[in-house]
Design a protein around this motif. Sequence first.
Motif, PDB file in Angstrom:
ATOM      1  N   TYR A  61      48.774  71.468  51.806  1.00  0.00           N
ATOM      2  CA  TYR A  61      49.404  72.536  52.577  1.00  0.00           C
ATOM      3  C   TYR A  61      50.126  71.958  53.780  1.00  0.00           C
ATOM      4  O   TYR A  61      49.667  70.979  54.382  1.00  0.00           O
ATOM      5  CB  TYR A  61      48.357  73.546  53.079  1.00  0.00           C
ATOM      6  N   ARG A  94      66.266  80.550  45.128  1.00  0.00           N
ATOM      7  CA  ARG A  94      65.130  79.766  45.627  1.00  0.00           C
ATOM      8  C   ARG A  94      65.591  78.440  46.227  1.00  0.00           C
ATOM      9  O   ARG A  94      65.082  78.013  47.278  1.00  0.00           O
ATOM     10  CB  ARG A  94      64.125  79.516  44.493  1.00  0.00           C
ATOM     11  N   LYS A 107      56.848  76.849  55.283  1.00  0.00           N
ATOM     12  CA  LYS A 107      55.520  76.621  54.727  1.00  0.00           C
ATOM     13  C   LYS A 107      55.656  76.198  53.275  1.00  0.00           C
ATOM     14  O   LYS A 107      56.674  76.477  52.621  1.00  0.00           O
ATOM     15  CB  LYS A 107      54.650  77.873  54.849  1.00  0.00           C
ATOM     16  N   GLY A 108      54.646  75.532  52.734  1.00  0.00           N
ATOM     17  CA  GLY A 108      54.708  75.103  51.352  1.00  0.00           C
ATOM     18  C   GLY A 108      53.424  74.434  50.931  1.00  0.00           C
ATOM     19  O   GLY A 108      52.585  74.080  51.752  1.00  0.00           O
ATOM     20  N   VAL A 153      56.369  70.884  47.934  1.00  0.00           N
ATOM     21  CA  VAL A 153      57.100  71.460  49.083  1.00  0.00           C
ATOM     22  C   VAL A 153      56.452  70.989  50.385  1.00  0.00           C
ATOM     23  O   VAL A 153      57.152  70.662  51.357  1.00  0.00           O
ATOM     24  CB  VAL A 153      57.120  73.004  49.001  1.00  0.00           C
ATOM     25  N   TYR A 186      48.821  79.788  55.628  1.00  0.00           N
ATOM     26  CA  TYR A 186      49.641  79.885  54.402  1.00  0.00           C
ATOM     27  C   TYR A 186      49.349  81.178  53.646  1.00  0.00           C
ATOM     28  O   TYR A 186      50.272  81.840  53.144  1.00  0.00           O
ATOM     29  CB  TYR A 186      49.373  78.675  53.501  1.00  0.00           C
ATOM     30  N   MET A 229      65.082  77.319  49.971  1.00  0.00           N
ATOM     31  CA  MET A 229      64.395  76.064  50.269  1.00  0.00           C
ATOM     32  C   MET A 229      65.216  75.194  51.217  1.00  0.00           C
ATOM     33  O   MET A 229      64.685  74.636  52.196  1.00  0.00           O
ATOM     34  CB  MET A 229      64.127  75.318  48.957  1.00  0.00           C
TER      35      MET A 229
END
Length: 359
Positions: free
Chosen positions: A278, A254, A297-298, A302, A328, A258
């Motif tokens: 978002y 992860r 996206k996050g 994030v 999202y 990221m």
Amino acid sequence: MRLTLDLQFFAGEKTEKATPKKREDERRKGKVAKSQDVNTAVLLLFSFIALAVAGPLMKGRLLALFSNAFSSYIHLEVTVHTIPLLLMELFIEIAYVIAPIMLVAIVAAFAANLTQIGFLFTTEPLKFDLKKIDPIKGAKRIFSIRALVELLKSLFKIVFIGAVTFTVIWINKEHMMMTALKDVDSALAFFGNTTIIMGIAATIALLFLAVFDYAYQRYDFEKNMRMSKQDIKDEHKNMEGDPLIQSKMKEKQREFAMRRMMSDVPLADVIITNPTHYAIAVKYDEEKATAPYVIAKGIDQVALKIREVAKAHQVPTVENRQLARSLYDSLEINEVIPEEFYQAVAEILAYVYQLDKTM
């Protein structure tokens, strides 16, 4: 408490067939279902057949060797130089005599093993193990059920094969008694033929018994290979790996994903936000896709990180709450935006491009 103990007992009972992994592990250790009687029977059968075929040739060479020994070698002077030469010549002649039988025996033994277990080369059984010389375990093996079964098998083989060979001798007893009236050549031929017939008959009897022995060895092997349900669970757990190690690996994956995603944020054309929870990074590249696609996206932390990276690299950010949440929920990274969002995304991109021109 009683129920728990019963469940543990049944979980530890070896009722399940061995898994392919256990079979492969045991095979690497040299533990396979194999009957030694099959090897012995095949080896003897082909050896006697080779003896019957090559017998005249072996007889001729031996007679020539004896003739040469009593005509030439007997007149040689016994010295340090002649003895090694004499021994070497004798060794070569004897090697020529027994070479066909030895070659056939080696090929037959290899073929018998290959038929039973396939090709297998392992040095595991040759490794030194103190358990093999443990007197307590040795005593257990001697007085075990398997040792008793092997003893009964051996006694039965001795009686059965002995009866077969005695029958051959009994059938030829009259001819055997008459060999005293025959010349040496005829007597040797008779005993040679009788020996080969007796050997082949005993070998066929042993091969007959070997079929049942192989079936028993397969049954005993499968029985010893059985696993409990707990064994299967432990094996599956070991194959998958320790849960703690797995979680760390997933965490590392992860983190890597990221970092890779964040490295793509500066390449985005626009960041669509809602504005705090978002963040969707969108890019349009005609050479890679026919429509705009998501490169990052996050949500929450994030999303905050995406906005910070975008701000640091001067990537424009546009607030559109409904569109950001819809993108999202609908798309994964590197997926092309569906047709239903074309107009909304196109308006945002047009605004961004117009903003770039004015700047």
